[in-house]
Write an enzyme that holds these catalytic residues in place. Structure first.
Site, short mmCIF file in Angstrom:
data_model
loop_
_atom_site.label_atom_id
_atom_site.label_comp_id
_atom_site.label_asym_id
_atom_site.label_seq_id
_atom_site.Cartn_x
_atom_site.Cartn_y
_atom_site.Cartn_z
N ASP A 1 -2.31 -7.55 -2.08
CA ASP A 1 -2.56 -7.55 -3.52
C ASP A 1 -3.62 -6.50 -3.86
O ASP A 1 -3.45 -5.68 -4.76
CB ASP A 1 -3.03 -8.95 -3.95
N ASP B 1 -11.33 -3.63 5.47
CA ASP B 1 -12.40 -2.87 4.79
C ASP B 1 -12.28 -1.39 5.12
O ASP B 1 -12.41 -0.52 4.26
CB ASP B 1 -13.79 -3.44 5.13
N ASP C 1 -3.06 -2.35 -5.51
CA ASP C 1 -3.69 -1.81 -6.74
C ASP C 1 -4.47 -0.55 -6.42
O ASP C 1 -4.44 0.43 -7.18
CB ASP C 1 -4.64 -2.84 -7.38
N TYR D 1 -2.69 -17.55 -0.81
CA TYR D 1 -2.04 -17.81 -2.10
C TYR D 1 -1.35 -19.16 -2.13
O TYR D 1 -1.16 -19.75 -3.19
CB TYR D 1 -0.99 -16.73 -2.39
N LYS E 1 -7.96 -8.56 9.28
CA LYS E 1 -9.42 -8.73 9.42
C LYS E 1 -9.64 -9.50 10.72
O LYS E 1 -10.22 -10.59 10.75
CB LYS E 1 -9.97 -9.48 8.18
C1 IPM Z 1 0.52 -8.89 -8.30
C2 IPM Z 1 -0.31 -9.71 -9.24
C3 IPM Z 1 -0.12 -11.18 -8.93
C4 IPM Z 1 -0.61 -11.40 -7.51
C5 IPM Z 1 -0.79 -12.15 -9.90
C6 IPM Z 1 -0.36 -11.92 -11.32
C7 IPM Z 1 -0.56 -13.59 -9.51
O1 IPM Z 1 -1.64 -9.32 -9.18
O2 IPM Z 1 1.76 -9.05 -8.31
O3 IPM Z 1 -0.05 -8.08 -7.57
O4 IPM Z 1 -1.80 -11.64 -7.28
O5 IPM Z 1 0.21 -11.34 -6.60
MG MG Z 2 -1.99 -7.64 -7.95
#
Ligand code: IPM
Ligand code: MG
Length: 368
Positions: free
Chosen positions: A246, A222, A250, A139, A190
């Site tokens: 990240d 993975d 999710d 990042y 990884k």
């Molecule tokens: C998160 C989001 C952010 C990230 C984006 C919006 C830059 O997806 O906070 O998980 O990738 O960290």
């Molecule tokens: Mg995210």
């Protein structure tokens, strides 16, 4: 009594202003706070040509805590490397405030188990924490275009890995104490391919020596993605680098049936202000319609009270109120999934009632 805590509110874009307004009502019901509202993301690009101004960053650094809604939307989507992007606002805050530790607790609300895409017996008992490194890795490494090619660089130093590893081991310990179970950290990397991951594994292993009471396992990313859907209840604290965190957060969030339920805390050095935000994005498709789910933001306020202000009891009150409204069957549209679903084994199912942001907020305030 110390001075009134100062909170910077950053509503941002899309549904951000709606959910932050709801969270402000919640905070006002809990005590006295001094609020200052500022721009970040797309709205800041429109007003100032940049996603984060120096003044806003300074105000955040000078506050006691920051609550952020969401940034981004199709209006500002671009592949032009020179154009400002809303996400730069969020990344600038993370870097500028030194928020290296991102905590994302995933605890499916019992009333929502039927909304999980996984079978109930698989999801039952899931209660995990993703500890994501937030200011390093790909990042923030060097990136750019070179002729017809582009590059992003992943870099980690031992110091960066060590401090986030300590956050994870300490968190695992606290969770074990509270939950009355063994402390466990799963470090995700990884290491079979990436040099940064081999350094990661080495440093995490070394730090583990200081936490003999915490069990440590290493998983390749993975494999971890696969295990998360096949045996989510076996995870406790997941420690991982920025990009993997990240993605896995999710995935973990969806285990709960809705991304709309997941809160997050981004923390820096002891004593510095943290940033608290829901994990879901700005949902531009439903913005301004009064139907956004405010619960992840409420749960982020709970994290603010617990980690930022040492008010664990108020945090628990919010969490209990959120569970209670869900038990009563109240659902914003994202939690309905289009149909009224009930677990077939429920003996006396509570009918689900569709509500908007305001009704949901009223209900949570009532439960407090
Ligand atoms: C998160 C989001 C952010 C990230 C984006 C919006 C830059 O997806 O906070 O998980 O990738 O960290
Ligand atoms: Mg995210």
């Amino acid at each position: 009594m110390t001075a009134t805590p100062r909170i910077v509110l950053l509503p941002g874009d899309g549904i951000g202003p709606e959910i932050v307004a709801a969270a402000r009502r919640l905070l006002e019901a809990l005590g006295e706070f001094a609020f200052s509202e500022r721009e970040v993301g797309g709205c800041s690009i429109d007003a100032h040509g940049t996603a984060l101004t120096d003044q806003v960053l300074a105000a955040c650094r000078d506050s006691d805590a920051v609550l952020l809604g969401a940034v981004g939307g199709p209006k500002w989507d671009t592949t032009d490397p020179a154009a400002p992007r809303p996400e730069q606002g969020l990344l600038g805050l993370r870097k500028g405030m030194g928020l290296y530790a991102n905590l994302r607790p995933v605890r499916p609300s019992p009333a929502l188990i039927s909304a999980s895409p996984l079978r109930e017996e698989r999801i039952a008992g899931t209660d995990l924490l993703v500890v994501r490194e937030l200011t390093g890795g790909i990042y923030f490494g060097d990136s750019g275009r070179d002729g017809d090619a582009a590059h992003d660089t992943c870099e980690y130093s031992e110091g960066e890995i060590e401090r986030i590893a300590r956050t994870a081991f300490e968190s695992a310990r606290r969770r074990a104490e509270l939950g009355g179970h063994a402390a466990r950290v799963t470090s995700v990397d990884k290491a079979n391919v990436l040099e940064t991951s081999r350094l990661w594994r080495e440093v995490v292993g070394r730090v583990a020596g200081d936490y003999a009471d915490v069990e440590l396992e290493h998983l390749l990313v993975d494999n971890a993605a696969m295990q998360l859907v096949s045996r989510p209840a076996d995870f406790d604290t997941i420690l991982t680098e920025n990009l993997f965190g990240d993605i896995l957060s999710d995935e973990s969030a969806m285990l709960t049936g809705s991304l709309g339920m997941l809160p997050s805390a981004s923390l820096g050095a002891e004593g510095s202000p943290g940033l608290f935000e829901p994990v879901h994005g700005s949902a531009p498709d439903i913005a301004g319609r009064g139907v956004a789910n405010p619960l992840a933001t409420f749960l982020s306020v709970a994290l603010m009270l617990r980690h930022g202000f040492d008010r664990a009891e108020d945090a628990a009150r919010i969490e209990a109120a959120v569970d209670a409204v869900l038990d009563r069957g109240l659902r914003t549209p994202d939690l309905l999934g289009g149909t009224v679903v009930q677990p077939p084994m429920a003996e006396d199912p509570t009918p689900e009632t569709e509500v908007g942001t305001e009704e949901m907020t009223d209900a949570v305030l009532q439960e407090l």
